[in-house]
Scaffold this active site. Structure first.
Site, PDB file in Angstrom:
ATOM      1  CG  ASP A 124     -79.673   9.433 -36.086  1.00 46.36           C
ATOM      2  OD1 ASP A 124     -78.826   9.763 -36.953  1.00 46.36           O
ATOM      3  OD2 ASP A 124     -79.355   9.581 -34.793  1.00 46.36           O
ATOM      4  CG  ASP A 138     -73.158  10.688 -36.768  1.00 50.96           C
ATOM      5  OD1 ASP A 138     -72.391   9.686 -36.866  1.00 50.96           O
ATOM      6  OD2 ASP A 138     -73.389  11.723 -37.465  1.00 50.96           O
TER       7      ASP A 138
HETATM    8 MG   LIG Z   1     -77.776  11.040 -34.005  1.00 48.59          MG
END
Ligand SMILES: [Mg+2]
Length: 324
Positions: free
Chosen positions: A51, A53
């Site tokens: 991932d 962010d």
């Molecule tokens: Mg995230």
């Protein structure tokens, strides 16, 4: 800059005390593994799905220290890394520049995000029809540039049903409704989407990011998955979800990246619902980092059997020099 740690208490201290009735399998805290266990863990995967962010960077605070070094270390150890984000707010070129600015080498095809995944899906089924989008402008531009036709933007204001009527009713022959993060979502857009889906059972219903909550600036805000659920509940239909934690995205990733053995993959994310649940749906191993939406306290109160990560670490940077 210090990376965000969600509690003054040591997270390992809290995690080691984790006793959840539905969690008979103890979570392994990465920094507490012996050298042999570290080696075994490292040898157990070839592909990392990461991932972005709140794992590599934070929206408000920029790069999380140690992240580029950790990614570089993983690659030098022979691991392949791809990035799986639910964020379709920025055009891909801006995202590529962000990676570059942070010193992370990446190629376009190594980034998986809902706008591109949905575009690829529509191409794969040779979709040829009008699309209604509850998405960002960047998402719409990507579809338009790929040759798809979108319903024109709705502009209007209503204080009574007479004015509301033209905003929510349309004769446009829409054949697909797409819902993702739309920071300008309105009631009239949602009602119009509902109308298209109810009027035409053949109309495709496609979802991107499935997050029910997002964390922005340290605060929880309602995420697109919540609005997707409103459409699902009111139309009695299920969206094909091509963002995390959707089953549709699993099939897409397995196929596109030719994954034969899911257990040889490690998913790294900060969200129990989007990332860990998605890893479980896919059969991947999972590593939860505590630089985003999950606090050490959440590990004691929010985990269910299907959401429990295999490993927990304070940050992605912990993987830098992991075997030394
Ligand atoms: Mg995230």
């Amino acid at each position: 800059m210090e990376h965000k740690v969600n509690s003054e208490k040591s997270s390992s201290e809290l995690i080691s005390k984790l006793e959840h009735p539905k969690n008979p399998i103890a979570i392994k805290y990465l920094n507490e593994l012996t050298l042999k266990q570290r080696q075994d863990f490292f040898d157990s995967f070839d592909l990392i799905l990461c991932d972005c962010d709140d794992v590599i960077w934070q929206t408000h605070h920029g790069l999380l220290p140690g992240s580029p070094e950790a990614i570089d270390y993983l690659k030098r150890q022979g691991k392949e890394v791809i990035y799986v984000t639910n964020n379709s707010l920025s055009p891909i070129d801006m995202l590529l520049k962000k990676f570059e600015r942070f010193g992370i080498e990446v190629k376009k095809h190594e980034i998986v995000f809902p706008a591109q995944t949905i575009c690829d899906y529509l191409k794969s089924i040779q979709f040829d029809g009008l699309i209604f989008c509850l998405t960002s402008e960047a998402f719409k531009s990507l579809l338009r540039e790929a040759g798809f036709n979108l319903v024109d933007e709705l502009v209007g204001y209503a204080e009574n049903f007479q004015d509301f009527h033209p905003l929510i009713n349309s004769d446009d022959p829409v054949k697909a409704v797409i819902i993702d993060t739309d920071l300008n979502l309105t009631v009239s857009k949602l009602i119009r989407a509902h109308g298209y889906l109810r009027k035409n059972p053949e109309c495709l219903f496609i979802g991107g990011a499935g997050d029910t909550l997002n964390t922005v600036g340290g605060k929880d805000i309602i995420g697109p998955g919540t609005f997707m659920s409103i459409l699902e509940n009111t139309t009695q239909r299920k969206a094909l979800v091509l963002g995390k934690p959707g089953v549709g995205l699993r099939d897409f990733i397995m196929d596109k990246h030719k994954i034969k053995n899911a257990r040889r993959c490690l998913f790294i994310g900060d969200s129990i619902v989007s990332d860990i649940r998605f890893a479980k749906v896919c059969g991947f191993q999972s590593l939860l980092v505590l630089t985003g939406t999950t606090t050490p306290e959440d590990l004691k109160s929010k985990l269910t059997e299907t959401d429990t990560p295999d490993y927990v670490s304070e940050c992605l940077g912990d993987l830098n020099g992991f075997l030394s």
